[in-house]
Design a protein around this motif. Sequence first.
Motif, mmCIF file in Angstrom:
data_model
loop_
_atom_site.group_PDB
_atom_site.id
_atom_site.type_symbol
_atom_site.label_atom_id
_atom_site.label_comp_id
_atom_site.label_asym_id
_atom_site.label_seq_id
_atom_site.Cartn_x
_atom_site.Cartn_y
_atom_site.Cartn_z
ATOM 1 N N ALA A 144 -16.492 70.720 -50.257
ATOM 2 C CA ALA A 144 -17.022 69.725 -51.185
ATOM 3 C C ALA A 144 -18.190 70.247 -52.021
ATOM 4 C CB ALA A 144 -17.442 68.471 -50.418
ATOM 5 N N PRO A 145 -19.137 70.987 -51.447
ATOM 6 C CA PRO A 145 -20.227 71.509 -52.296
ATOM 7 C C PRO A 145 -19.729 72.422 -53.405
ATOM 8 C CG PRO A 145 -20.833 71.659 -49.979
ATOM 9 C CD PRO A 145 -19.386 71.292 -50.015
ATOM 10 N N LEU A 146 -18.714 73.238 -53.120
ATOM 11 C CA LEU A 146 -18.170 74.112 -54.147
ATOM 12 C C LEU A 146 -17.525 73.303 -55.259
ATOM 13 C CD1 LEU A 146 -17.334 76.831 -55.314
ATOM 14 C CD2 LEU A 146 -15.324 76.771 -53.818
ATOM 15 N N VAL A 147 -16.721 72.305 -54.892
ATOM 16 C CA VAL A 147 -16.065 71.472 -55.906
ATOM 17 C C VAL A 147 -17.105 70.734 -56.735
ATOM 18 C CG1 VAL A 147 -14.544 69.485 -56.272
ATOM 19 C CG2 VAL A 147 -13.939 71.230 -54.590
ATOM 20 N N LEU A 204 -18.105 82.483 -60.789
ATOM 21 C CA LEU A 204 -18.201 82.153 -62.211
ATOM 22 C C LEU A 204 -17.056 82.780 -62.992
ATOM 23 C CD1 LEU A 204 -20.124 80.436 -63.856
ATOM 24 C CD2 LEU A 204 -21.407 82.484 -64.448
ATOM 25 N N SER A 205 -16.668 83.986 -62.640
ATOM 26 C CA SER A 205 -15.532 84.626 -63.305
ATOM 27 C C SER A 205 -14.245 83.857 -63.034
ATOM 28 C CB SER A 205 -15.378 86.068 -62.828
ATOM 29 O OG SER A 205 -16.477 86.864 -63.231
ATOM 30 N N ALA A 206 -14.064 83.400 -61.785
ATOM 31 C CA ALA A 206 -12.874 82.618 -61.452
ATOM 32 C C ALA A 206 -12.859 81.304 -62.231
ATOM 33 C CB ALA A 206 -12.823 82.340 -59.954
ATOM 34 N N PHE A 207 -14.035 80.667 -62.337
ATOM 35 C CA PHE A 207 -14.120 79.426 -63.113
ATOM 36 C C PHE A 207 -13.807 79.696 -64.587
ATOM 37 C CE2 PHE A 207 -16.598 76.726 -65.970
ATOM 38 C CZ PHE A 207 -16.102 75.479 -65.629
ATOM 39 N N GLY A 208 -14.324 80.790 -65.128
ATOM 40 C CA GLY A 208 -14.061 81.127 -66.517
ATOM 41 C C GLY A 208 -12.589 81.373 -66.785
ATOM 42 N N GLY A 209 -11.933 82.092 -65.869
ATOM 43 C CA GLY A 209 -10.505 82.324 -66.032
ATOM 44 C C GLY A 209 -9.710 81.037 -65.950
ATOM 45 N N PHE A 210 -10.099 80.157 -65.026
ATOM 46 C CA PHE A 210 -9.417 78.874 -64.881
ATOM 47 C C PHE A 210 -9.627 77.998 -66.109
ATOM 48 C CE2 PHE A 210 -9.790 74.377 -63.516
ATOM 49 C CZ PHE A 210 -8.485 74.167 -63.121
ATOM 50 N N SER A 211 -10.877 77.914 -66.596
ATOM 51 C CA SER A 211 -11.174 77.046 -67.741
ATOM 52 C C SER A 211 -10.475 77.542 -69.005
ATOM 53 C CB SER A 211 -12.684 76.948 -67.968
ATOM 54 O OG SER A 211 -13.243 78.207 -68.289
ATOM 55 N N SER A 212 -10.354 78.862 -69.167
ATOM 56 C CA SER A 212 -9.658 79.377 -70.347
ATOM 57 C C SER A 212 -8.160 79.137 -70.252
ATOM 58 C CB SER A 212 -9.942 80.870 -70.533
ATOM 59 O OG SER A 212 -9.409 81.629 -69.460
ATOM 60 N N ALA A 213 -7.638 78.968 -69.017
ATOM 61 C CA ALA A 213 -6.230 78.610 -68.857
ATOM 62 C C ALA A 213 -5.987 77.154 -69.242
ATOM 63 C CB ALA A 213 -5.789 78.846 -67.413
ATOM 64 N N ILE A 214 -6.977 76.287 -69.026
ATOM 65 C CA ILE A 214 -6.848 74.866 -69.344
ATOM 66 C C ILE A 214 -7.264 74.584 -70.784
ATOM 67 C CG2 ILE A 214 -7.601 72.531 -68.709
ATOM 68 C CD1 ILE A 214 -5.850 73.844 -66.617
ATOM 69 N N ARG A 245 -5.021 79.355 -59.136
ATOM 70 C CA ARG A 245 -5.076 79.731 -57.719
ATOM 71 C C ARG A 245 -6.224 80.686 -57.416
ATOM 72 N NH1 ARG A 245 -0.581 77.446 -55.796
ATOM 73 N NH2 ARG A 245 1.230 77.290 -57.158
ATOM 74 N N SER A 246 -6.755 81.328 -58.476
ATOM 75 C CA SER A 246 -7.894 82.212 -58.252
ATOM 76 C C SER A 246 -9.192 81.431 -58.068
ATOM 77 C CB SER A 246 -8.045 83.187 -59.421
ATOM 78 O OG SER A 246 -8.286 82.477 -60.626
ATOM 79 N N LEU A 247 -9.192 80.146 -58.416
ATOM 80 C CA LEU A 247 -10.401 79.335 -58.268
ATOM 81 C C LEU A 247 -10.512 78.895 -56.810
ATOM 82 C CD1 LEU A 247 -12.561 78.222 -60.306
ATOM 83 C CD2 LEU A 247 -11.379 76.043 -60.131
ATOM 84 N N PRO A 248 -11.667 79.157 -56.177
ATOM 85 C CA PRO A 248 -11.793 78.848 -54.751
ATOM 86 C C PRO A 248 -11.984 77.363 -54.493
ATOM 87 C CG PRO A 248 -13.851 79.743 -55.590
ATOM 88 C CD PRO A 248 -12.867 79.818 -56.711
ATOM 89 N N ALA A 249 -10.958 76.579 -54.783
ATOM 90 C CA ALA A 249 -10.977 75.139 -54.536
ATOM 91 C C ALA A 249 -9.544 74.676 -54.359
ATOM 92 C CB ALA A 249 -11.639 74.394 -55.697
ATOM 93 N N GLY A 250 -9.354 73.550 -53.668
ATOM 94 C CA GLY A 250 -8.013 73.033 -53.452
ATOM 95 C C GLY A 250 -7.413 72.472 -54.726
ATOM 96 N N GLY A 251 -6.115 72.125 -54.647
ATOM 97 C CA GLY A 251 -5.418 71.602 -55.815
ATOM 98 C C GLY A 251 -6.054 70.354 -56.375
ATOM 99 N N LEU A 252 -6.496 69.441 -55.504
ATOM 100 C CA LEU A 252 -7.144 68.213 -55.964
ATOM 101 C C LEU A 252 -8.453 68.529 -56.675
ATOM 102 C CD1 LEU A 252 -7.038 65.134 -56.042
ATOM 103 C CD2 LEU A 252 -8.232 65.104 -53.826
ATOM 104 N N GLY A 253 -9.216 69.462 -56.118
ATOM 105 C CA GLY A 253 -10.473 69.856 -56.752
ATOM 106 C C GLY A 253 -10.248 70.506 -58.097
ATOM 107 N N ARG A 254 -9.241 71.381 -58.189
ATOM 108 C CA ARG A 254 -8.936 72.019 -59.466
ATOM 109 C C ARG A 254 -8.485 70.990 -60.493
ATOM 110 N NH1 ARG A 254 -6.080 75.741 -56.147
ATOM 111 N NH2 ARG A 254 -4.118 74.967 -57.012
ATOM 112 N N GLY A 255 -7.707 69.996 -60.058
ATOM 113 C CA GLY A 255 -7.273 68.940 -60.965
ATOM 114 C C GLY A 255 -8.445 68.143 -61.513
ATOM 115 N N ALA A 256 -9.419 67.838 -60.644
ATOM 116 C CA ALA A 256 -10.598 67.095 -61.092
ATOM 117 C C ALA A 256 -11.418 67.916 -62.076
ATOM 118 C CB ALA A 256 -11.449 66.698 -59.881
ATOM 119 N N VAL A 257 -11.572 69.206 -61.798
ATOM 120 C CA VAL A 257 -12.318 70.081 -62.716
ATOM 121 C C VAL A 257 -11.620 70.139 -64.073
ATOM 122 C CG1 VAL A 257 -13.060 72.454 -63.138
ATOM 123 C CG2 VAL A 257 -13.363 71.444 -60.878
#
Length: 341
Positions: free
Chosen positions: A4-7, A84-94, A221-233
Amino acid sequence: MSGAPLVAGLLGLAAFAAWVVPAVVVRWALPGLERRARVRNHRGREVPLGLGAAWLLAALALAETEAVGSLLTWAGLRRAGSHLSAFGGFSSAIVPLGLVAGAFAFGLLDDAFGDSRSKGLRGHLRELGRGRVTTGTLKLVGLASLSAIYAVRAVGSRAAGDAAPPSAGRLVAWLTAAAVIALSANLVNLLDLRPARALKGYLLVGLPAAGLAGALVSGGRSLPAGGLGRGAVAAVLLAGPALAVWRYDAGERGMLGDAGANAAGALAGYAAALGLPMPWLAVWAAVLLGLNLLSERVSFSALIERNRLLRALDGLGRPGIAGPGAAPSGTRPDRPPDAGA
């Protein structure tokens, strides 16, 4: 940091880059826009264009996070840098910067140099038949090209379980995704006729699609959070620019213009292409095509005004408008049908 803190941290980072940064810059720039890029809305009130820059600002801020992550890793802060790199890669995918910037640029071309002599798809095709290339025609070709390019990325980014089959099936998936992106860009532009109407359409379609995309796309999948957390982000990433400009659009202090509406619509369509299962994506493409063709014949505002529920939803979230000769916020008349171009 995990769970939860990571999400929560990722949600905060998404809100900062996609909401806070655009909100601060738009608020700072609005007085200058009010002195320069003013147009008459359809209540006769002069307002500036330029609110759509929020989508471009958000995409730029999100694109920077991956670079900052690499810098932190280079400086020895490997844990923070990797997150931060994982978040950047994920955000650029969305929220792909190229799609947002391209749609914004083609819309800006029409905002700056378009005229009112040709409206709608039929109008631009009629002018083309006369040997005159309008800015609307250039925008339509540009958006179609961008949609075709990013449809390849959308189909390739799907989860393995939802991947299209080879050859003919993959071609159909690409064509469907391209149609959804292009038609969504046009539809949101069609809705930019009353305060906050385009924003509501964008959020209504984009938020569920972004949530699905965040949970399902393989790049997440590179973002260290579950599917629900990634969906919320992902939902926060998509909602941020709309929240940043909501009070200005709803209060008739500015408009998205073609630049903003096309960028927002293309992003919502891209989220749908990423997140919706292929059968539902095909259904949504057919609905979008029907709505775009319907706009050539009827006024959406007239349809909304005749339906009590739609009229109530259309007026939701608009503050009262003060000032000399001000009318209730639901009374801004339409511009001529434009079909987004």
